[in-house]
Scaffold this active site. Structure first.
Site, PDB file in Angstrom:
ATOM      1  N   ALA A   1       0.847  -0.917  -0.490  1.00  0.00           N
ATOM      2  CA  ALA A   1       0.115   0.038   0.095  1.00  0.00           C
ATOM      3  C   ALA A   1       0.369   1.205   0.319  1.00  0.00           C
ATOM      4  O   ALA A   1       2.416   0.921   0.520  1.00  0.00           O
ATOM      5  CB  ALA A   1      -0.770   0.149   1.512  1.00  0.00           C
TER       6      ALA A   1
ATOM      7  N   GLY B   1       0.765  -5.043   0.649  1.00  0.00           N
ATOM      8  CA  GLY B   1      -0.019  -5.711  -0.226  1.00  0.00           C
ATOM      9  C   GLY B   1       0.485  -5.870  -1.279  1.00  0.00           C
ATOM     10  O   GLY B   1      -0.240  -6.333  -2.106  1.00  0.00           O
TER      11      GLY B   1
ATOM     12  N   GLU C   1       0.012  -9.273  -0.896  1.00  0.00           N
ATOM     13  CA  GLU C   1      -1.412  -9.830  -1.348  1.00  0.00           C
ATOM     14  C   GLU C   1      -1.617  -9.663  -2.749  1.00  0.00           C
ATOM     15  O   GLU C   1      -2.434 -10.425  -3.143  1.00  0.00           O
ATOM     16  CB  GLU C   1      -2.174  -9.075  -0.320  1.00  0.00           C
TER      17      GLU C   1
ATOM     18  N   GLU D   1       3.603  -4.860   7.370  1.00  0.00           N
ATOM     19  CA  GLU D   1       2.733  -4.629   8.364  1.00  0.00           C
ATOM     20  C   GLU D   1       3.038  -3.963   9.824  1.00  0.00           C
ATOM     21  O   GLU D   1       3.224  -3.071  10.329  1.00  0.00           O
ATOM     22  CB  GLU D   1       1.310  -4.567   7.388  1.00  0.00           C
TER      23      GLU D   1
HETATM   24  C1  LIG Z   1      -5.371  -2.565   3.345  1.00  0.00           C
HETATM   25  C2  LIG Z   1      -3.854  -2.173   3.447  1.00  0.00           C
HETATM   26  C3  LIG Z   1      -3.166  -3.803   3.045  1.00  0.00           C
HETATM   27  C4  LIG Z   1      -1.840  -3.833   2.981  1.00  0.00           C
HETATM   28  C5  LIG Z   1      -0.984  -2.329   4.082  1.00  0.00           C
HETATM   29  C6  LIG Z   1       0.544  -2.288   2.905  1.00  0.00           C
HETATM   30  O1  LIG Z   1       0.965  -2.805   2.026  1.00  0.00           O
HETATM   31  S1  LIG Z   1       1.281  -1.599   4.044  1.00  0.00           S
HETATM   32  C7  LIG Z   1       3.254  -1.399   3.296  1.00  0.00           C
HETATM   33  C8  LIG Z   1       3.664  -2.495   3.077  1.00  0.00           C
HETATM   34  N1  LIG Z   1       4.816  -2.247   3.348  1.00  0.00           N
HETATM   35  C9  LIG Z   1       5.686  -1.732   3.687  1.00  0.00           C
HETATM   36  O2  LIG Z   1       5.852  -1.904   4.691  1.00  0.00           O
HETATM   37  C10 LIG Z   1       7.418  -2.200   2.655  1.00  0.00           C
HETATM   38  C11 LIG Z   1       8.107  -0.083   2.604  1.00  0.00           C
HETATM   39  N2  LIG Z   1       9.277  -0.460   2.065  1.00  0.00           N
HETATM   40  C12 LIG Z   1      10.506  -0.526   2.152  1.00  0.00           C
HETATM   41  O3  LIG Z   1       9.966  -1.618   3.287  1.00  0.00           O
HETATM   42  C13 LIG Z   1      11.612  -0.410   1.659  1.00  0.00           C
HETATM   43  O4  LIG Z   1      11.231   1.285   1.403  1.00  0.00           O
HETATM   44  C14 LIG Z   1      11.707  -1.177   0.733  1.00  0.00           C
HETATM   45  C15 LIG Z   1      10.586  -1.092  -0.361  1.00  0.00           C
HETATM   46  C16 LIG Z   1      12.771  -2.742   0.968  1.00  0.00           C
HETATM   47  C17 LIG Z   1      12.718  -0.859  -0.430  1.00  0.00           C
HETATM   48  O5  LIG Z   1      14.112  -0.024   0.217  1.00  0.00           O
HETATM   49  P1  LIG Z   1      15.248   0.283  -0.393  1.00  0.00           P
HETATM   50  O6  LIG Z   1      16.691   0.172   1.136  1.00  0.00           O
HETATM   51  O7  LIG Z   1      15.759   0.302  -1.548  1.00  0.00           O
HETATM   52  O8  LIG Z   1      14.117   2.083  -0.628  1.00  0.00           O
HETATM   53  P2  LIG Z   1      13.699   2.786   0.701  1.00  0.00           P
HETATM   54  O9  LIG Z   1      13.407   2.161   1.871  1.00  0.00           O
HETATM   55  O10 LIG Z   1      14.732   4.314   0.769  1.00  0.00           O
HETATM   56  O11 LIG Z   1      12.936   3.084  -0.250  1.00  0.00           O
HETATM   57  C18 LIG Z   1      12.977   3.975  -1.211  1.00  0.00           C
HETATM   58  C19 LIG Z   1      11.393   5.609  -1.348  1.00  0.00           C
HETATM   59  O12 LIG Z   1      10.608   4.660  -1.644  1.00  0.00           O
HETATM   60  C20 LIG Z   1       9.924   4.871  -0.616  1.00  0.00           C
HETATM   61  N3  LIG Z   1       8.651   4.083  -0.299  1.00  0.00           N
HETATM   62  C21 LIG Z   1       8.863   2.751  -0.128  1.00  0.00           C
HETATM   63  N4  LIG Z   1       7.758   1.945  -0.020  1.00  0.00           N
HETATM   64  C22 LIG Z   1       6.770   2.544  -0.163  1.00  0.00           C
HETATM   65  C23 LIG Z   1       5.861   2.418   0.399  1.00  0.00           C
HETATM   66  N5  LIG Z   1       4.652   1.347   0.500  1.00  0.00           N
HETATM   67  N6  LIG Z   1       4.327   3.441   0.338  1.00  0.00           N
HETATM   68  C24 LIG Z   1       5.155   4.928  -0.424  1.00  0.00           C
HETATM   69  N7  LIG Z   1       6.388   4.874  -0.649  1.00  0.00           N
HETATM   70  C25 LIG Z   1       7.128   4.115   0.053  1.00  0.00           C
HETATM   71  C26 LIG Z   1      10.540   5.551   0.625  1.00  0.00           C
HETATM   72  O13 LIG Z   1       9.907   6.845   1.284  1.00  0.00           O
HETATM   73  C27 LIG Z   1      11.443   6.101   0.032  1.00  0.00           C
HETATM   74  O14 LIG Z   1      11.134   7.571  -0.119  1.00  0.00           O
HETATM   75  P3  LIG Z   1      11.787   8.633   0.065  1.00  0.00           P
HETATM   76  O15 LIG Z   1      11.509   9.452  -0.622  1.00  0.00           O
HETATM   77  O16 LIG Z   1      13.201   8.278   0.244  1.00  0.00           O
HETATM   78  O17 LIG Z   1      10.963   8.462   1.508  1.00  0.00           O
END
Ligand SMILES: CC/C=C\CC(=O)SCCNC(=O)CCNC(=O)[C@H](O)C(C)(C)COP(=O)(O)OP(=O)(O)OC[C@H]1O[C@@H](n2cnc3c(N)ncnc32)[C@H](O)[C@@H]1OP(=O)(O)O
Length: 718
Positions: free
Chosen positions: A61, A100, A103, A123
């Site tokens: 998400a 998500g 999922e 999450e």
């Molecule tokens: C009904 C609801 C159902 C589901 C709920 C969900 O899905 S909640 C979201 C679950 N996903 C996560 O928690 C993933 C979170 N992200 C990460 O763990 C890491 O960012 C990732 C994807 C492994 C990438 O890691 P990396 O070290 O390569 O980069 P970084 O973490 O610096 O991220 C890069 C930029 O992407 C932005 N970002 C990452 N994930 C998300 C996201 N899910 N939504 C929006 N933005 C995301 C992150 O913020 C970084 O951007 P920045 O501008 O530097 O903040």
């Protein structure tokens, strides 16, 4: 968004497009729904592949949308649309399938993963649970124990492990999208009856109750007050005990409780805060995007005590060639053995090659002549550090960066010992340096932007979260900690016990209370610093014994040290231990007597101090100092302070950090309580709300991301 194409005539391809991680924003969800309908309506299309642009399937998400009003199609009907499709849908998982995103993949009928892909449900780290059927589908696919593990810990698995668990159907080293297209063609005519996970019965192991009881106990032990892990267990329980549709209802209820909780807000704030600190800026205007790091291939560590050893290990594990220097032969040998052991354990744990050959040991400081960067890590003695910096300045090649690992000494004073003060920065590692994730990068008034950028990048390469901070006594972390410790001492004088204070702080979510931590770190460390600062005076009674520089001072810690009670290492400190080096803290009746005598000697009458006062007295002065630090331009924003406190000082992540916590409590309330305590204890330092805190409180508690607009242009203190 998601765009649609046709491959080989009969495969409809849906490509998620939302850089950087193809998160499921409203536009992406809308795109998936629209393109799914299109694929299902085109008679030539026999099967569908869903993939993500730029080698990333989906990061889940879109967390950026969580604070705003929900728009676009919700996730749950979207995954139901996919699963219910009459044509086979194959997920082509490259890079990541998280939250998500996983999922979405589980709603597809087949999953093909690239060997380098990582899958998981993170999450829980955002204070949530997988709320689009993840808690109901995963147990049906891989069973309850494995699902509990993945969902409650947020652990990500490799494609190989995902295959072993049964999450994916195939793993490929080749192009996963091509493989998925081929696969989709091969299953175009197959029945989908056995491919819809929601229709599977959930496996019901015979020892179900025990499994759930253990899972609950486990999360209670490790979660320290965080509510998401236990709620995840409840959601998985619903998968086993309820039919799918009812389980989904339960998942929605539980998700909604978490989603609307302060903990989820704190954890999501923290997620972005940890990423924001890499976009650093300094009080003089240097910035991450305009400052180029210098190349570093070879580094040196001077001083191989506990900190130097940890730093050496971190550097070697990050792939740097390291020259490790300790002037005494015997100590050098001991250090070499210890470092080798740490490297071996690290290599075993992380499954990476040994890095022994990266390190050259030497008894001579001359050995650092050709390195690109030196980290001096001798003990906290300014005179000694100055001598070393004079030597380094003469020995090192031009352009080499000179860094000091110090927890609070003046960087500028050290820089002034060198010919190139612009190349001097502080690197404050936290013990154990090869384990702790935090690095405070301290810039002095003369540190050049490239030096700061280089130290920040070095930290990142060592796997640390680097936070750039200005030069002042104790920098950010220890400067704030001083206020917290002082208040804890005052509370003892006023009638509290170490156990009471620690219990309140542990209930708040700290892994250990302030007195247990002091015993662990060694009481003599602070004693040495206080002695050097001229605060430790010969024993005498009367009011002056508790006054230094016109403010109240508690000599309790000094008195304990005078008795040889240095904490765990001597078997006695604020607590007693079964032996020197013992770990289990037990209340010490001697200490109660000691506190009573002390109070009697100083005419203090013990009073009953409640939970709320302990918490407010310990935390609000620390928070107030955080505002002072922002006001002084030592930290660029509240995120920097919060990341330092969560990663370096055990501040519970689900409370976001001290500055976020203050924003949740209400800044006006923090001001009001500080003023209340200041009125009662006018001589106690740290209780007077600072200007910035008052200013923010007065403009009706603005959201934390608006604070920067109010913080005046940091005036350089440096
Ligand atoms: C009904 C609801 C159902 C589901 C709920 C969900 O899905 S909640 C979201 C679950 N996903 C996560 O928690 C993933 C979170 N992200 C990460 O763990 C890491 O960012 C990732 C994807 C492994 C990438 O890691 P990396 O070290 O390569 O980069 P970084 O973490 O610096 O991220 C890069 C930029 O992407 C932005 N970002 C990452 N994930 C998300 C996201 N899910 N939504 C929006 N933005 C995301 C992150 O913020 C970084 O951007 P920045 O501008 O530097 O903040």
């Amino acid at each position: 968004m998601a765009f649609y194409s046709r491959v080989s005539g009969s495969v409809g391809m849906i490509t998620l497009q939302n850089p950087p991680v193809n998160a499921l924003s409203a536009a992406v969800r809308q795109g998936i729904v629209d393109t799914m309908h299109r694929a299902l309506s085109e008679p030539e299309v026999k099967s569908v592949v869903i993939c993500g642009q730029n080698g990333k399937f989906c990061g889940g998400a879109d967390i950026r949308e969580f604070g705003a009003k929900m728009t676009g199609p919700p996730l749950v009907p979207m995954v139901h649309l996919i699963e219910a499709a009459s044509k086979p849908v194959v997920a082509a998982i490259e890079g990541i399938a998280l939250g998500g995103g996983l999922e979405l993949a589980l709603s597809c009928h087949y999953r093909i993963a690239h060997s380098k892909a990582r899958l998981g449900f993170p999450e829980v780290a955002l204070g949530l649970l997988p709320g689009a059927g993840g808690t109901q589908r995963l147990p049906r696919l891989i069973g309850v124990p494995a699902s509990l593990d993945l969902i409650t810990t947020g652990r990500q698995v490799t494609a190989a492990e995902a295959r072993q668990l049964g999450i994916v159907d195939e793993v490929t080293d080749l192009n996963a999208v091509d493989a998925a297209v081929k696969f989709a063609q091969s299953v175009a005519d197959k029945s989908l009856d056995a491919r819809r996970i929601s229709t599977y019965p959930c496996p019901r192991p015979p020892d179900l109750d025990t499994i759930f009881e253990r899972a609950m106990q486990q999360v209670r032990r490790s979660a320290r007050g965080a509510i998401a892990p236990g709620t995840c267990v409840q959601a998985v329980h619903a998968a086993v005990t309820l039919p799918y549709a009812k389980g989904m209802e339960r998942e929605r209820e539980l998700f909604s409780v978490l989603f609307n909780s302060g903990q989820a807000r704190a954890l999501q704030y923290y997620f972005f805060a940890q990423r924001a600190v890499s976009r650093w800026s300094t009080a003089s205007g240097a910035r991450w995007d305009t400052s180029k790091p210098r190349p570093v291939h070879k580094a040196a560590v001077i001083g191989l005590g506990t900190m130097g050893r940890g730093i050496t290990v971190s550097l070697a594990q990050a792939g740097f060639s390291v020259v490790a220097v300790e002037t005494q032969e015997k100590q050098l040998l001991e250090a070499k053995q210890a470092v080798s052991g740490m490297l071996e354990r690290g290599a075993k744990r992380r499954g990476v090659p040994l890095a022994h050959d990266k390190i050259k040991y030497s008894c001579s400081v001359q050995a650092v002549a050709d390195v690109d960067l030196v980290i001096e890590a001798v003990f906290e003695d300014m005179a000694l550090k100055k001598t070393i910096f004079q030597q380094l300045s003469a020995i090192c090649k031009p352009g080499a960066l000179l860094c000091t690992n110090t927890s609070g000494l003046d960087i500028d004073e050290l820089a002034s010992q060198t010919q190139s003060p612009e190349l001097v920065v502080g690197m404050h590692f936290f013990a154990p340096a090869h384990v702790m994730q935090l690095l405070e990068v301290v810039y002095g008034p003369r540190s050049c932007p490239e030096a700061v950028a280089t130290a920040m990048q070095m930290g990142k390469k060592m796997g640390k979260v680097s936070v750039a901070v200005g030069n002042c006594r104790g920098f950010v972390g220890n400067r704030m900690l001083k206020l917290y410790l002082e208040q804890a001492f005052f509370l003892l004088e006023e009638g509290a016990t170490p156990e009471q204070v620690d219990q309140v702080l542990e209930e708040f979510g700290f892994p250990m209370g302030v007195f247990k931590v002091s015993d662990l770190s060694g009481l003599d460390i602070g004693w040495k610093v206080r002695k050097a600062d001229g605060l430790v005076l010969p024993a005498f009674t009367g009011t002056s014994a508790r006054i230094r520089g016109g403010s109240r001072y508690s000599p309790l810690g000094d008195l304990l040290c005078e008795q040889g009670r240095f904490g765990q290492k001597t078997g006695k400190g604020w607590y007693q231990y079964d032996k020197p080096g013992g770990r289990v803290a037990k209340p010490d009746p001697w200490l109660f007597g000691f506190l009573e005598d002390y109070r009697a000697q100083h005419g203090l009458v013990a009073r009953r101090i409640d939970h709320q006062e302990v918490l407010e007295r310990c935390l609000y002065p620390l928070i107030n100092e955080g505002f002072q630090i922002l006001q002084d331009g030592i930290a660029a924003g509240p995120e920097d302070i919060d990341v330092i406190y969560v990663l370096g000082y055990g501040w519970p992540r689900h409370r976001g950090g001290p500055m976020f916590y203050a924003s949740q409590v209400g800044l006006d309330k923090v001001v009001e309580r500080l003023e209340h305590y200041q009125q009662i204890h006018p001589d106690v330092p740290g209780l007077q709300p600072c200007r910035l805190l008052r200013k923010l409180a007065a403009i009706s508690n603005p959201a934390i991301h608006k604070w920067r607009e109010v913080i005046q242009k940091p005036r350089s203190q440096l």
